[in-house]
Motif scaffolding. Structure first.
Motif, PDB file in Angstrom:
ATOM      1  N   ALA A  19       4.259   4.898 -14.512  1.00 29.09           N
ATOM      2  CA  ALA A  19       3.518   5.192 -13.295  1.00 29.09           C
ATOM      3  C   ALA A  19       2.913   4.149 -12.794  1.00 29.09           C
ATOM      4  CB  ALA A  19       2.686   6.670 -13.128  1.00 29.09           C
ATOM      5  N   GLY A  20       2.126   3.608 -13.825  1.00 33.81           N
ATOM      6  CA  GLY A  20       1.165   2.399 -13.606  1.00 33.81           C
ATOM      7  C   GLY A  20       1.919   1.033 -13.416  1.00 33.81           C
ATOM      8  N   ALA A  21       3.082   1.004 -13.829  1.00 36.68           N
ATOM      9  CA  ALA A  21       4.011  -0.246 -13.490  1.00 36.68           C
ATOM     10  C   ALA A  21       4.519  -0.070 -12.350  1.00 36.68           C
ATOM     11  CB  ALA A  21       5.265  -0.304 -14.885  1.00 36.68           C
ATOM     12  N   GLU A  27       2.179  -2.184  -5.198  1.00 39.90           N
ATOM     13  CA  GLU A  27       0.948  -2.928  -4.726  1.00 39.90           C
ATOM     14  C   GLU A  27       1.338  -4.499  -4.450  1.00 39.90           C
ATOM     15  OE1 GLU A  27      -1.769  -2.303  -7.771  1.00 39.90           O
ATOM     16  OE2 GLU A  27      -2.754  -0.550  -6.619  1.00 39.90           O
ATOM     17  N   ALA A  28       2.119  -5.167  -5.542  1.00 41.62           N
ATOM     18  CA  ALA A  28       2.560  -6.320  -5.293  1.00 41.62           C
ATOM     19  C   ALA A  28       3.571  -6.673  -3.897  1.00 41.62           C
ATOM     20  CB  ALA A  28       3.299  -7.034  -6.526  1.00 41.62           C
ATOM     21  N   GLU A  29       4.600  -5.481  -3.973  1.00 42.10           N
ATOM     22  CA  GLU A  29       5.356  -5.635  -2.809  1.00 42.10           C
ATOM     23  C   GLU A  29       4.458  -5.584  -1.572  1.00 42.10           C
ATOM     24  OE1 GLU A  29       8.159  -2.588  -3.378  1.00 42.10           O
ATOM     25  OE2 GLU A  29       9.206  -3.729  -4.626  1.00 42.10           O
ATOM     26  N   ALA A  30       3.611  -4.620  -1.412  1.00 46.84           N
ATOM     27  CA  ALA A  30       2.788  -4.658  -0.121  1.00 46.84           C
ATOM     28  C   ALA A  30       2.042  -5.767   0.211  1.00 46.84           C
ATOM     29  CB  ALA A  30       1.770  -3.582  -0.121  1.00 46.84           C
ATOM     30  N   ALA A  62       8.775   8.714   3.782  1.00 42.60           N
ATOM     31  CA  ALA A  62       8.082   7.599   4.189  1.00 42.60           C
ATOM     32  C   ALA A  62       6.640   8.125   4.182  1.00 42.60           C
ATOM     33  CB  ALA A  62       8.424   6.661   5.476  1.00 42.60           C
ATOM     34  N   VAL A  63       5.612   7.249   3.714  1.00 44.13           N
ATOM     35  CA  VAL A  63       4.165   7.614   3.775  1.00 44.13           C
ATOM     36  C   VAL A  63       3.808   8.780   2.848  1.00 44.13           C
ATOM     37  CG1 VAL A  63       2.254   8.557   5.253  1.00 44.13           C
ATOM     38  CG2 VAL A  63       4.030   7.527   6.423  1.00 44.13           C
ATOM     39  N   VAL A  64       4.351  10.115   2.800  1.00 47.41           N
ATOM     40  CA  VAL A  64       4.055  10.846   1.712  1.00 47.41           C
ATOM     41  C   VAL A  64       4.337  10.639   0.486  1.00 47.41           C
ATOM     42  CG1 VAL A  64       3.976  12.711   3.389  1.00 47.41           C
ATOM     43  CG2 VAL A  64       6.173  12.434   2.059  1.00 47.41           C
ATOM     44  N   ASP A  65       5.318   9.656   0.110  1.00 49.08           N
ATOM     45  CA  ASP A  65       5.620   9.308  -1.018  1.00 49.08           C
ATOM     46  C   ASP A  65       5.005   8.289  -1.705  1.00 49.08           C
ATOM     47  OD1 ASP A  65       7.857  11.375  -1.526  1.00 49.08           O
ATOM     48  OD2 ASP A  65       9.470  10.058  -1.189  1.00 49.08           O
ATOM     49  N   PHE A  66       3.866   7.565  -0.857  1.00 49.37           N
ATOM     50  CA  PHE A  66       3.040   6.715  -1.376  1.00 49.37           C
ATOM     51  C   PHE A  66       1.918   7.217  -2.070  1.00 49.37           C
ATOM     52  CE2 PHE A  66       5.706   4.245   1.652  1.00 49.37           C
ATOM     53  CZ  PHE A  66       5.836   2.822   0.879  1.00 49.37           C
ATOM     54  N   PRO A  67       1.638   6.506  -3.311  1.00 47.88           N
ATOM     55  CA  PRO A  67       0.639   7.195  -4.208  1.00 47.88           C
ATOM     56  C   PRO A  67      -0.769   7.267  -3.849  1.00 47.88           C
ATOM     57  CG  PRO A  67       1.413   4.980  -5.051  1.00 47.88           C
ATOM     58  CD  PRO A  67       2.156   5.417  -3.890  1.00 47.88           C
ATOM     59  N   GLU A  70      -4.347   4.362   0.752  1.00 48.84           N
ATOM     60  CA  GLU A  70      -4.340   3.017   1.204  1.00 48.84           C
ATOM     61  C   GLU A  70      -3.105   2.306   1.324  1.00 48.84           C
ATOM     62  OE1 GLU A  70      -8.270   4.537  -0.021  1.00 48.84           O
ATOM     63  OE2 GLU A  70      -6.318   4.449  -1.059  1.00 48.84           O
ATOM     64  N   LEU A  71      -2.160   2.736   0.512  1.00 48.40           N
ATOM     65  CA  LEU A  71      -1.027   1.933   0.458  1.00 48.40           C
ATOM     66  C   LEU A  71       0.066   2.752   1.585  1.00 48.40           C
ATOM     67  CD1 LEU A  71      -0.027   1.721  -3.201  1.00 48.40           C
ATOM     68  CD2 LEU A  71      -0.206  -0.118  -1.781  1.00 48.40           C
ATOM     69  N   ALA A  72      -0.108   3.727   1.811  1.00 47.24           N
ATOM     70  CA  ALA A  72       0.480   4.611   2.869  1.00 47.24           C
ATOM     71  C   ALA A  72       0.291   3.686   4.311  1.00 47.24           C
ATOM     72  CB  ALA A  72       0.106   5.827   2.892  1.00 47.24           C
TER      73      ALA A  72
END
Length: 335
Positions: A19-21, A27-30, A62-67, A70-72
């Motif tokens: 999960a961390g990876a 985060e890198a993609e964003a 989309a949106v709900v699957d982001f952890p 902030e990322l969503a």
């Protein structure tokens, strides 16, 4: 106190590491994402007169699957910056055990960008008092005092008495009143449970938009045959959903974590880019996609920027290839 390291501890550490990876990659993609050059093609959303990008952002995967929120929020902003201006959500869309998190996250994302988008939510409530309470909460979570459109969600041919919608205490009477009061600019209806029931609703009442399931499988073809002609005749803003087969809690098939039952190789499957091209070649105005990664966003944007309508032989070939997708047909059988 025992310090014995068990197999369960090992698997917990492994899951946490994975999960961390995954979070680090996201985060890198964003951080690296840049909107593609050029404008996303647009179409006029039927009688609404509003220009929308041919790719819409669906608020389920989309949106709900982001952890994280902030990322969503970052993902929503990147979609808007890429020309996606039709945003779709609903009270039932949520992240894990976080109720209504799709609406809440959209609200956070749109605080300063509300006027840049066409925002739609829905309700499955048919009791007007219950629906009104849900609508009030939707407006609060979305941090807005109006919706571009609101849709009566998921017509059920086994449960809905469509004729009763127009009674003084009916759901259509309520949403029409709220449209007259400028709470909604437009109103619509949706389902993926029965094409005939959706057609009946469109012919019984005056709507502005319709959200309908579209893909090349045999069962979905009735929506092309029954719903799309009525929508075209009435000049309804027509939005396609379940273009990749749709999300499912049973997770029959996945692509990068996104439930997409039709995507893949082999019998009853097709590449994601062809599924999107198939739907965009229909008489629809925009296609919602539950994109849960930047890879999905980039791929879909590439298809849209280079879109060429499918010719009839290719469309027929896709239909034939997907007609034997037994798992898909069994899962989506009404009732």
């Amino acid at each position: 106190m025992s310090t014995q390291f068990t197999r369960r501890d090992f698997f917990k550490l492994g899951a946490a590491g994975a999960a961390g990876a995954a979070l680090a990659r996201l985060e890198a993609e964003a951080a690296e994402f840049k909107p593609p050059a050029g404008k996303l093609p647009t179409r006029v959303l039927g009688k609404t007169g509003v220009k929308v990008g041919i790719l819409a952002l669906g608020g389920y995967s989309a949106v709900v699957d982001f952890p994280s929120d902030e990322l969503a929020v970052k993902f929503v902003h990147d979609c808007i910056d890429s020309g996606i201006n039709y945003l779709d959500t609903a009270p039932v869309y949520q992240h894990n055990d976080d109720p209504r998190s799709s609406e809440r996250r959209f609200g956070k994302a749109l605080v300063k960008r509300r006027k840049e988008v066409y925002l739609n939510t829905k309700s499955m409530k048919r009791n007007p008092d219950e629906a009104m309470r849900e609508i009030e909460e939707s407006l609060k979570l979305l941090q807005t005092d109006y919706l571009d459109s609101f849709q009566i969600h998921c017509v059920d041919p086994k449960k809905d008495d469509i004729k009763s919608w127009g009674k003084p205490d009916g759901i259509y009477t309520l949403v029409r009143k709220l449209k007259d009061q400028k709470v909604f600019r437009f109103i619509g209806v949706t389902t993926h449970l029965g094409a005939a029931a959706l057609k009946d609703a469109l012919e019984a009442y005056e709507f502005d938009t319709v959200l309908t399931t579209c893909n090349p499988t045999k069962e979905r073809l009735e929506y092309e045959e029954l719903v799309l002609p009525v929508a075209r005749k009435q000049n309804l803003g027509t939005i396609a959903m379940k273009i990749m087969g749709g999300a499912t809690k049973y997770n029959l098939t996945t692509l990068d974590g996104l439930p997409a039952k039709l995507v893949g190789d082999g019998e009853g499957k097709a590449p994601a880019d062809k599924l999107l091209r198939y739907v965009l070649s229909l008489p629809i105005h925009t296609a919602t996609s539950g994109m849960s990664s930047y890879a999905h966003l980039r791929q879909n944007l590439e298809v849209c920027h280079n879109f060429q309508p499918m010719k009839e032989p290719e469309r027929k070939a896709m239909q034939m290839a997907l007609h034997d997708s037994d798992r898909f047909l069994a899962y989506n059988k009404p009732g």
